[in-house]
Design an enzyme around this catalytic site. Structure first.
Site, short mmCIF file in Angstrom:
data_model
loop_
_atom_site.label_atom_id
_atom_site.label_comp_id
_atom_site.label_asym_id
_atom_site.label_seq_id
_atom_site.Cartn_x
_atom_site.Cartn_y
_atom_site.Cartn_z
N ASP A 1 0.85 -1.20 0.00
CA ASP A 1 0.00 0.00 0.00
C ASP A 1 0.88 1.24 0.00
O ASP A 1 2.03 1.20 0.45
CB ASP A 1 -0.89 0.04 1.25
CG ASP A 1 -1.86 -1.12 1.28
OD1 ASP A 1 -2.16 -1.68 0.20
OD2 ASP A 1 -2.32 -1.48 2.38
N1 URA Z 1 -1.20 -5.88 4.02
C1 URA Z 1 -1.72 -4.65 3.98
O1 URA Z 1 -2.77 -4.39 4.56
N2 URA Z 1 -1.05 -3.70 3.30
C2 URA Z 1 0.13 -3.91 2.68
O2 URA Z 1 0.71 -3.00 2.08
C3 URA Z 1 0.67 -5.21 2.74
C4 URA Z 1 -0.01 -6.18 3.41
#
Ligand code: URA
Length: 238
Positions: free
Chosen positions: A107
């Site tokens: 993310d």
């Molecule tokens: N899980 C999440 O919620 N976000 C990420 O970036 C990676 C794993």
């Protein structure tokens, strides 16, 4: 037998632009090979251990690119970003030209270890759900994490749109609010959704390990480096 290729093609394959542009750079004496200027686009070189410079920038011939990056927050893992800069802007342009891709997106607000390559088979092996390469996340939670919450994550939590509960492979409390969670899958927002499912909330998320490969302490936020043979062994260990 050692593989040989002409300089024009070598530069193109390595991401230095179209053949015509590479030819112009060679003729303009902007390329040195193994320490000497080469102005002949058709001169052939052995690809093994081939070192060249382009406008003074050193480069080593690599058939494929395998690298790791310490992803910063507020960067997106996509080539065409919408709201934030792309992690690809942190790489030298020839690598982007060669079509490198990150393996499993993080993310925009997640930091930490991300692998990047242009080798389709490697990308597939590392990201395919079949291979279940474990990933370890350092999760800073809004509220202290209780034993019950950890037990729940280890037993499995039911996420919306998933057929069956999903369990972490491991979940360890580091401080009151920080846990290390190991996941076999890479589902959309998986850590955030799992933590929400135990009535807590992710305030900070950093990926610290993929397979046996740990985020090196000396790789600063925003930096990248080539994967070593040792790194590759740690990744293939699964
Ligand atoms: N899980 C999440 O919620 N976000 C990420 O970036 C990676 C794993």
């Amino acid at each position: 037998m050692a593989k040989k290729l002409d300089l024009e093609r070598i530069l193109k394959n390595q991401g230095f632009g179209a053949r015509k542009l590479c030819r112009i750079m060679i003729i303009n004496e902007e390329i040195t090979v193994n320490g000497e200027i080469c102005d002949d686009p058709s001169a052939e070189f052995d690809l093994e251990n081939l070192h060249f410079t382009v406008k003074g920038e050193p480069w080593q011939y690599r058939e494929n690119s395998y690298l790791m990056m310490h992803k910063p927050g507020n960067y997106e893992c996509s080539h065409k970003t919408q709201h934030h800069p792309t992690i690809y802007s942190l790489l030298p342009h020839p690598l982007v030209e060669r079509g490198v891709q990150c393996i499993g997106r993080l993310d925009e607000d997640t930091t930490g270890l991300i692998l990047i390559s242009d080798d389709g088979q490697f990308i597939h092996r590392m990201s395919s759900p079949k291979h279940k390469v474990p990933k370890v996340y350092e999760v800073t939670c809004k509220h202290p994490v209780s034993d019950e919450q950890i037990a729940h994550i280890l037993q499995g939590v039911q996420l919306v749109d998933e057929d069956a509960p999903i369990a972490a492979l491991a979940c360890e409390r580091i401080t009151e609010n920080i846990i290390h969670m190991t996941l076999a899958e890479g589902k959309y927002h998986q850590v955030k959704r799992m933590v929400a499912a135990i009535s807590n909330r992710v305030e900070g998320l950093k990926r610290i390990q993929i397979g046996e490969l740990k985020l090196p302490e000396d790789l600063k936020v925003g930096e990248w480096r080539w994967l070593t043979t040792d790194d590759m062994l740690k990744l293939n260990a699964n």
